[in-house]
Design an enzyme around this catalytic site. Structure first.
Site, short mmCIF file in Angstrom:
data_model
loop_
_atom_site.label_atom_id
_atom_site.label_comp_id
_atom_site.label_asym_id
_atom_site.label_seq_id
_atom_site.Cartn_x
_atom_site.Cartn_y
_atom_site.Cartn_z
CB SER A 16 69.59 50.13 50.43
OG SER A 16 68.56 50.92 50.98
CE LYS A 65 63.30 58.84 51.39
NZ LYS A 65 62.63 58.21 52.52
N GLY A 131 60.24 64.77 55.16
CA GLY A 131 59.77 63.91 54.07
C GLY A 131 59.10 62.64 54.56
CE1 TYR A 210 66.63 52.97 59.29
CE2 TYR A 210 68.40 51.46 59.87
CZ TYR A 210 67.91 52.51 59.11
OH TYR A 210 68.71 53.09 58.16
P1 NAP Z 1 64.37 64.98 58.35
O1 NAP Z 1 63.71 65.60 57.16
O2 NAP Z 1 65.83 65.19 58.58
O3 NAP Z 1 63.64 65.44 59.71
C1 NAP Z 1 62.29 65.28 59.94
C2 NAP Z 1 61.74 66.37 60.85
O4 NAP Z 1 62.16 66.15 62.17
C3 NAP Z 1 62.19 67.76 60.51
O5 NAP Z 1 61.48 68.27 59.42
C4 NAP Z 1 61.91 68.49 61.82
O6 NAP Z 1 60.55 68.93 61.86
C5 NAP Z 1 62.14 67.39 62.85
N1 NAP Z 1 63.44 67.53 63.51
C6 NAP Z 1 64.66 67.49 62.93
N2 NAP Z 1 65.63 67.69 63.84
C7 NAP Z 1 65.00 67.85 65.03
C8 NAP Z 1 65.45 68.13 66.36
N3 NAP Z 1 66.73 68.24 66.65
N4 NAP Z 1 64.51 68.26 67.33
C9 NAP Z 1 63.19 68.15 67.06
N5 NAP Z 1 62.71 67.90 65.80
C10 NAP Z 1 63.61 67.76 64.82
O7 NAP Z 1 64.15 63.41 58.32
P2 NAP Z 1 63.15 62.48 57.48
O8 NAP Z 1 63.77 62.12 56.20
O9 NAP Z 1 61.76 63.03 57.49
O10 NAP Z 1 63.23 61.17 58.41
C11 NAP Z 1 62.82 61.20 59.76
C12 NAP Z 1 63.26 59.94 60.48
O11 NAP Z 1 62.62 58.81 59.90
C13 NAP Z 1 64.77 59.66 60.38
O12 NAP Z 1 65.20 59.15 61.60
C14 NAP Z 1 64.86 58.59 59.30
O13 NAP Z 1 65.99 57.76 59.47
C15 NAP Z 1 63.58 57.81 59.56
N6 NAP Z 1 63.07 57.09 58.38
C16 NAP Z 1 62.84 55.75 58.53
C17 NAP Z 1 62.31 55.03 57.49
C18 NAP Z 1 62.05 53.56 57.67
O14 NAP Z 1 61.82 52.86 56.68
N7 NAP Z 1 62.04 53.08 58.90
C19 NAP Z 1 62.00 55.66 56.27
C20 NAP Z 1 62.23 57.02 56.15
C21 NAP Z 1 62.77 57.73 57.23
P3 NAP Z 1 60.21 70.40 62.48
O15 NAP Z 1 61.25 71.33 61.93
O16 NAP Z 1 58.84 70.70 61.98
O17 NAP Z 1 60.28 70.30 63.96
#
Ligand code: NAP
Length: 248
Positions: A16, A65, A131, A210
Site C-alpha cells: 500500500s 482485520k 480472513g 500477486y
Molecule cells: P491466512 O489467514 O494466513 O491463511 C489463510 C488460510 O490458508 C489459513 O486459514 C489456512 O486454512 C490456509 N493455510 C495457511 N497456511 C497453509 C499451508 N501451509 N498449507 C495449506 N493451507 C494453509 O491468510 P489470509 O489473510 O486469509 O490471506 C490468504 C492469501 O490471500 C495470502 O496470500 C494473502 O496475501 C492474499 N490476499 C490477497 C489480497 C489481494 O487483494 N489480492 C487480499 C487479501 C489477502 P486451513 O487452516 O483451513 O487449511
C-alpha cells in the site's frame, strides 16, 4: 496535510505505501501522505487515532482485520456480513471521532472475478479458511455460486479435506480460488495440494497471491488450458475503493 495509512504487523512487505505514493505523484496530489503504522498489539490502535489528528483513513491487514472491529463505531453491511474490516473511514467533527469499518477486499474480488465467470461456473472451491477466504465466500455466494471450503483441518459441514478432492467430486467445481499463502514469494515452488491433472479448459483458477505474478497454482491450471487470474487486480481495486470511501 491529510494522512492515510496501514495498520498491521509485521508490515515490511506492504504494497500500500508504494501504491499510494505512486498514485499521489501520478495524480499530482500534494496534500496527502500514506504511511505504515506497524503495531505489535491491537491495543495500540486507539493511540494511533488520538496521536494523529490529521489521519483521515486507514487500511487494515494481517493480523488485525477481525481484531480491530471492537474498536470501531459502525460497520458497513459488507464488513458486518464478512466479519472482517480492511478499510477504516475516520470522521472528525468538533473534536469527536467516528470510526467506520468497511471491507473493500470483497469489492476488489467481485470486480476482478465477474468478467471471468462463464455460464457453467456454478460451483466454487475456496482453498483455505482465513480472513481473505471469508470475503471470497461472500462474493461468490452473492454471485449465485455454490461454495465449499477446502481446509487442512475441516471442522464445519461446508469444509472438505484436501484428500476428498478426487474424480467426479473435484470435476464439479469449475471455479477454484486459492486463499492460502501457498506459492507466495519467496516460497514460489509451493502450491495447494489439489489434483491439477483433473483440470479442464472450462476451469477458472483464481489466486489471491500477486507476488509472483504467475504462481505455481496458476501455471498448473494454465497447462491444462484453464483460465487463470492473480490477485493484483483485486489489490489495486480494493485500494481505489478505499480511496473513494476516504474521500466521500
Ligand atoms: P491466512 O489467514 O494466513 O491463511 C489463510 C488460510 O490458508 C489459513 O486459514 C489456512 O486454512 C490456509 N493455510 C495457511 N497456511 C497453509 C499451508 N501451509 N498449507 C495449506 N493451507 C494453509 O491468510 P489470509 O489473510 O486469509 O490471506 C490468504 C492469501 O490471500 C495470502 O496470500 C494473502 O496475501 C492474499 N490476499 C490477497 C489480497 C489481494 O487483494 N489480492 C487480499 C487479501 C489477502 P486451513 O487452516 O483451513 O487449511
Amino acid at each position: 496535510m491529510r494522512v492515510f495509512g496501514l495498520i498491521g504487523y509485521p508490515l515490511s512487505h506492504s504494497f500500500s505505501v508504494k501504491y499510494f505514493a505512486e498514485k499521489f505523484s501520478k495524480e499530482n496530489i500534494s496534500n496527502c501522505v500514506y504511511q505504515n503504522f506497524e503495531i505489535p498489539s491491537i491495543d495500540d490502535f486507539p493511540l494511533i487515532i488520538s496521536d494523529n489528528p490529521d489521519l483521515w483513513g486507514l487500511n487494515v491487514t494481517i493480523p488485525y482485520k477481525e481484531k480491530v472491529i471492537p474498536f470501531l463505531d459502525e460497520l458497513s453491511l459488507e464488513a458486518q456480513n464478512i466479519g472482517a474490516v480492511n478499510t477504516i473511514q475516520i470522521i472528525r467533527n468538533q473534536g469527536k471521532v467516528k470510526l467506520i469499518g468497511h471491507n473493500t477486499d470483497c469489492y476488489g474480488f467481485h470486480q476482478s472475478l465477474k468478467p471471468l465467470l462463464q455460464a457453467n461456473h456454478h460451483k466454487a472451491l475456496i482453498l483455505g479458511t482465513g480472513g481473505a477466504a471469508k470475503a471470497v465466500e461472500y462474493v461468490l455466494k452473492n454471485l449465485g455460486l455454490e461454495v465449499l471450503y477446502v481446509s487442512r483441518n475441516p471442522e464445519k459441514n461446508n469444509e472438505l479435506n484436501y484428500s476428498d478432492l478426487e474424480g467426479d467430486v473435484f470435476k464439479k467445481f469449475k471455479v477454484i480460488v486459492n486463499s492460502t499463502p501457498l506459492g507466495m514469494y519467496p516460497n514460489v515452488d509451493d502450491c495447494p495440494d489439489i489434483p491439477y491433472e483433473l483440470l479442464e479448459k472450462d476451469n477458472l483458477l483464481y489466486d489471491l497471491i500477486y507476488n509472483p505474478a504467475e504462481t505455481k497454482f496458476m501455471l498448473q491450471g494454465a497447462k491444462k488450458g484453464a483460465a487463470v487470474q492473480n490477485g493484483l487486480a483485486m489489490l489495486q481495486l480494493q485500494a481505489e475503493k478505499a480511496w473513494e470511501i476516504w474521500n466521500s
